[in-house]
Design a protein around this motif. Structure first.
Motif, PDB file in Angstrom:
ATOM      1  N   ASN A  26      -1.442 -20.189 -20.961  1.00 51.09           N
ATOM      2  CA  ASN A  26      -2.180 -19.130 -21.644  1.00 51.09           C
ATOM      3  C   ASN A  26      -1.712 -17.707 -21.338  1.00 51.09           C
ATOM      4  OD1 ASN A  26      -4.730 -20.524 -22.999  1.00 51.09           O
ATOM      5  ND2 ASN A  26      -4.392 -21.520 -21.019  1.00 51.09           N
ATOM      6  N   ARG A  27      -0.805 -17.544 -20.395  1.00 48.27           N
ATOM      7  CA  ARG A  27      -0.369 -16.211 -20.020  1.00 48.27           C
ATOM      8  C   ARG A  27       1.150 -16.060 -20.166  1.00 48.27           C
ATOM      9  NH1 ARG A  27      -4.410 -12.411 -19.949  1.00 48.27           N
ATOM     10  NH2 ARG A  27      -6.347 -13.539 -19.515  1.00 48.27           N
ATOM     11  N   SER A  28       1.624 -14.820 -20.187  1.00 45.41           N
ATOM     12  CA  SER A  28       3.049 -14.545 -20.410  1.00 45.41           C
ATOM     13  C   SER A  28       3.816 -14.605 -19.095  1.00 45.41           C
ATOM     14  CB  SER A  28       3.215 -13.152 -21.032  1.00 45.41           C
ATOM     15  OG  SER A  28       2.563 -13.078 -22.280  1.00 45.41           O
ATOM     16  N   PHE A  29       4.863 -15.423 -19.082  1.00 48.31           N
ATOM     17  CA  PHE A  29       5.675 -15.608 -17.888  1.00 48.31           C
ATOM     18  C   PHE A  29       6.435 -14.331 -17.547  1.00 48.31           C
ATOM     19  CE2 PHE A  29       9.838 -16.628 -16.037  1.00 48.31           C
ATOM     20  CZ  PHE A  29       9.438 -17.283 -14.897  1.00 48.31           C
ATOM     21  N   ARG A  30       6.490 -14.010 -16.246  1.00 48.93           N
ATOM     22  CA  ARG A  30       7.241 -12.852 -15.798  1.00 48.93           C
ATOM     23  C   ARG A  30       8.430 -13.237 -14.910  1.00 48.93           C
ATOM     24  NH1 ARG A  30       5.163 -10.775 -19.519  1.00 48.93           N
ATOM     25  NH2 ARG A  30       3.967  -8.806 -19.560  1.00 48.93           N
ATOM     26  N   MET A  31       8.185 -13.991 -13.835  1.00 48.93           N
ATOM     27  CA  MET A  31       9.272 -14.284 -12.899  1.00 48.93           C
ATOM     28  C   MET A  31       8.861 -15.393 -11.941  1.00 48.93           C
ATOM     29  SD  MET A  31       8.844 -10.921 -10.474  1.00 48.93           S
ATOM     30  CE  MET A  31       8.715  -9.900 -11.941  1.00 48.93           C
ATOM     31  N   ILE A  32       9.857 -15.866 -11.180  1.00 51.71           N
ATOM     32  CA  ILE A  32       9.626 -16.829 -10.101  1.00 51.71           C
ATOM     33  C   ILE A  32      10.129 -16.202  -8.810  1.00 51.71           C
ATOM     34  CG2 ILE A  32      10.189 -19.085  -9.150  1.00 51.71           C
ATOM     35  CD1 ILE A  32      10.629 -20.064 -12.026  1.00 51.71           C
ATOM     36  N   ILE A  33       9.292 -16.216  -7.774  1.00 56.25           N
ATOM     37  CA  ILE A  33       9.703 -15.776  -6.443  1.00 56.25           C
ATOM     38  C   ILE A  33       9.240 -16.847  -5.467  1.00 56.25           C
ATOM     39  CG2 ILE A  33       9.574 -13.986  -4.677  1.00 56.25           C
ATOM     40  CD1 ILE A  33       8.819 -11.986  -6.824  1.00 56.25           C
TER      41      ILE A  33
ATOM     42  N   LEU B  85       0.820  -1.213   0.000  1.00 60.19           N
ATOM     43  CA  LEU B  85       0.000   0.000   0.000  1.00 60.19           C
ATOM     44  C   LEU B  85       0.855   1.265   0.000  1.00 60.19           C
ATOM     45  CD1 LEU B  85      -2.777  -1.137   2.499  1.00 60.19           C
ATOM     46  CD2 LEU B  85      -2.994  -0.877   0.012  1.00 60.19           C
ATOM     47  N   GLU B  86       2.127   1.137   0.413  1.00 67.25           N
ATOM     48  CA  GLU B  86       3.054   2.266   0.361  1.00 67.25           C
ATOM     49  C   GLU B  86       3.790   2.352  -0.975  1.00 67.25           C
ATOM     50  OE1 GLU B  86       3.538   4.625   2.578  1.00 67.25           O
ATOM     51  OE2 GLU B  86       2.884   3.838   4.537  1.00 67.25           O
ATOM     52  N   GLY B  87       3.553   1.370  -1.853  1.00 74.55           N
ATOM     53  CA  GLY B  87       4.169   1.422  -3.176  1.00 74.55           C
ATOM     54  C   GLY B  87       5.271   0.426  -3.439  1.00 74.55           C
ATOM     55  N   ALA B  88       5.567  -0.490  -2.506  1.00 74.06           N
ATOM     56  CA  ALA B  88       6.578  -1.512  -2.766  1.00 74.06           C
ATOM     57  C   ALA B  88       6.137  -2.389  -3.925  1.00 74.06           C
ATOM     58  CB  ALA B  88       6.810  -2.371  -1.520  1.00 74.06           C
ATOM     59  N   GLU B  89       7.076  -2.707  -4.820  1.00 74.10           N
ATOM     60  CA  GLU B  89       6.697  -3.461  -6.028  1.00 74.10           C
ATOM     61  C   GLU B  89       7.833  -4.377  -6.440  1.00 74.10           C
ATOM     62  OE1 GLU B  89       7.075  -4.683  -9.728  1.00 74.10           O
ATOM     63  OE2 GLU B  89       7.804  -2.608  -9.682  1.00 74.10           O
ATOM     64  N   VAL B  90       7.544  -5.667  -6.554  1.00 72.73           N
ATOM     65  CA  VAL B  90       8.538  -6.627  -7.030  1.00 72.73           C
ATOM     66  C   VAL B  90       8.011  -7.492  -8.171  1.00 72.73           C
ATOM     67  CG1 VAL B  90       9.727  -6.740  -4.812  1.00 72.73           C
ATOM     68  CG2 VAL B  90       7.909  -8.373  -5.305  1.00 72.73           C
ATOM     69  N   ALA B  91       6.693  -7.492  -8.393  1.00 77.14           N
ATOM     70  CA  ALA B  91       6.095  -8.402  -9.380  1.00 77.14           C
ATOM     71  C   ALA B  91       5.784  -7.737 -10.714  1.00 77.14           C
ATOM     72  CB  ALA B  91       4.808  -9.016  -8.810  1.00 77.14           C
ATOM     73  N   GLY B  92       6.234  -6.514 -10.899  1.00 73.73           N
ATOM     74  CA  GLY B  92       6.000  -5.845 -12.176  1.00 73.73           C
ATOM     75  C   GLY B  92       4.523  -5.744 -12.503  1.00 73.73           C
ATOM     76  N   ASP B  93       4.181  -6.096 -13.743  1.00 77.49           N
ATOM     77  CA  ASP B  93       2.783  -5.981 -14.192  1.00 77.49           C
ATOM     78  C   ASP B  93       2.011  -7.290 -14.079  1.00 77.49           C
ATOM     79  OD1 ASP B  93       3.999  -7.433 -16.182  1.00 77.49           O
ATOM     80  OD2 ASP B  93       3.329  -6.158 -17.838  1.00 77.49           O
ATOM     81  N   SER B  94       2.498  -8.225 -13.255  1.00 81.28           N
ATOM     82  CA  SER B  94       1.866  -9.543 -13.137  1.00 81.28           C
ATOM     83  C   SER B  94       0.411  -9.438 -12.693  1.00 81.28           C
ATOM     84  CB  SER B  94       2.630 -10.420 -12.133  1.00 81.28           C
ATOM     85  OG  SER B  94       3.971 -10.604 -12.525  1.00 81.28           O
ATOM     86  N   LEU B  95      -0.427 -10.287 -13.302  1.00 75.73           N
ATOM     87  CA  LEU B  95      -1.843 -10.367 -12.941  1.00 75.73           C
ATOM     88  C   LEU B  95      -2.228 -11.743 -12.411  1.00 75.73           C
ATOM     89  CD1 LEU B  95      -3.475  -8.492 -15.982  1.00 75.73           C
ATOM     90  CD2 LEU B  95      -3.300  -7.650 -13.627  1.00 75.73           C
TER      91      LEU B  95
END
Length: 271
Positions: free
Chosen positions: A257-264, A231-241
């Motif tokens: 069916n979806r575009s891979f972004r990353m593994i965490i 909620l403060e704006g931290a972001e590590v997953a990019g545009d992942s849905l």
């Protein structure tokens, strides 16, 4: 796939401050006065760090700055602040302020990003690109408390879905799950609130914890922390849905069916 995963891991390492090298120091001016030698600003990556004690005491000589166990603490200007070296946030007035490069400890000094510290202490921060001088000036309002800043309903449900989906994940993995929820709320294909996203019942429901009821369980402390950071704006997953744990499910529709972004951690993230 393996090469991409390695790249993602390296990027996350840089994001959370592993191995970053300090650039040359720049002059530091607080309330019109230059701080003495040894208090210069330090630059890691693209982030300017300053000594927590030096800036806090220069802004307000009566500030109570101390080292307690594993953390630096500041009490002044209507703010109670804690910073733990190695953590990717500082806590102030019940809020969690992201520090993507991590709080640092250098030669016995606790270093934090100057803009994060300025935000916490209600100070304005300026930087002179020509001279490299960092200027910090008091006079702003103290940081709003967590109770005043966070929407109670948003924090309540976001912390619960993060906890139910990722109790065993690292903090970065918890933040990533929260990122997906907020990304969906901002996407026109999904409901536009955190609650709406979590309880979206299309196709039998979007999240397993809603179907099995674990979303109603009290969240872990780290899950609440992750929700605040998101909620403060931290972001590590990019545009992942989307995300899933392939080892824990037989439904791999997202992977197909979806575009891979990353593994965490155990989660794979997709757009």
């Amino acid at each position: 796939m393996r090469r991409l995963c390695v790249c993602v891991a390296l990027c996350l390492g840089l994001l959370f401050g592993n191995g970053a090298m300090a650039a040359a120091a720049g002059p530091l001016v607080v309330n019109g006065k230059s701080l003495p030698a040894g208090s210069e600003a330090r630059v890691y990556g693209n982030t300017t760090y300053v000594s927590l004690r030096a800036v806090a005491e220069a802004l307000e000589p009566a500030a109570a700055v101390a080292w307690a166990g594993d953390r630096a603490t500041v009490r002044a200007y209507g703010v109670t602040l804690e910073a733990i070296p190695g953590q990717t946030y500082i806590e102030a007035n019940g809020r969690a302020l992201p520090v993507p490069g991590g709080v640092r400890l250098e030669h016995g000094r606790t270093l934090v990003p100057v803009r994060v510290l300025g935000k916490a202490l209600g100070a304005d921060v300026d930087w002179d690109a020509r001279t490299g001088t960092v200027t910090v000036t008091s006079g702003g309002a103290p940081l709003a408390s967590g109770d005043a800043f966070y929407d109670g309903d948003a924090l309540y449900w976001l912390s619960r879905i993060i906890s139910a989906e990722s109790q065993g994940e690292p903090l970065s993995g918890k933040i990533a799950v929260g990122n997906v929820i907020l990304n969906r709320a901002a996407d026109r294909e999904f409901p536009d609130t955190i609650y709406g996203v979590i309880f979206d019942d299309r196709w039998g429901g979007q999240f397993e914890p809603v179907r099995n009821g674990t979303v109603y369980a009290a969240p872990t402390g780290e899950s609440v922390l992750a929700a605040k950071l998101v909620l403060e704006g931290a972001e590590v997953a990019g545009d992942s849905l989307y995300f899933l744990a392939p080892a824990l499910t037989s439904n791999h529709w997202i992977m197909e069916n979806r575009s891979f972004r990353m593994i965490i951690g155990s989660h794979w993230f997709y757009r």
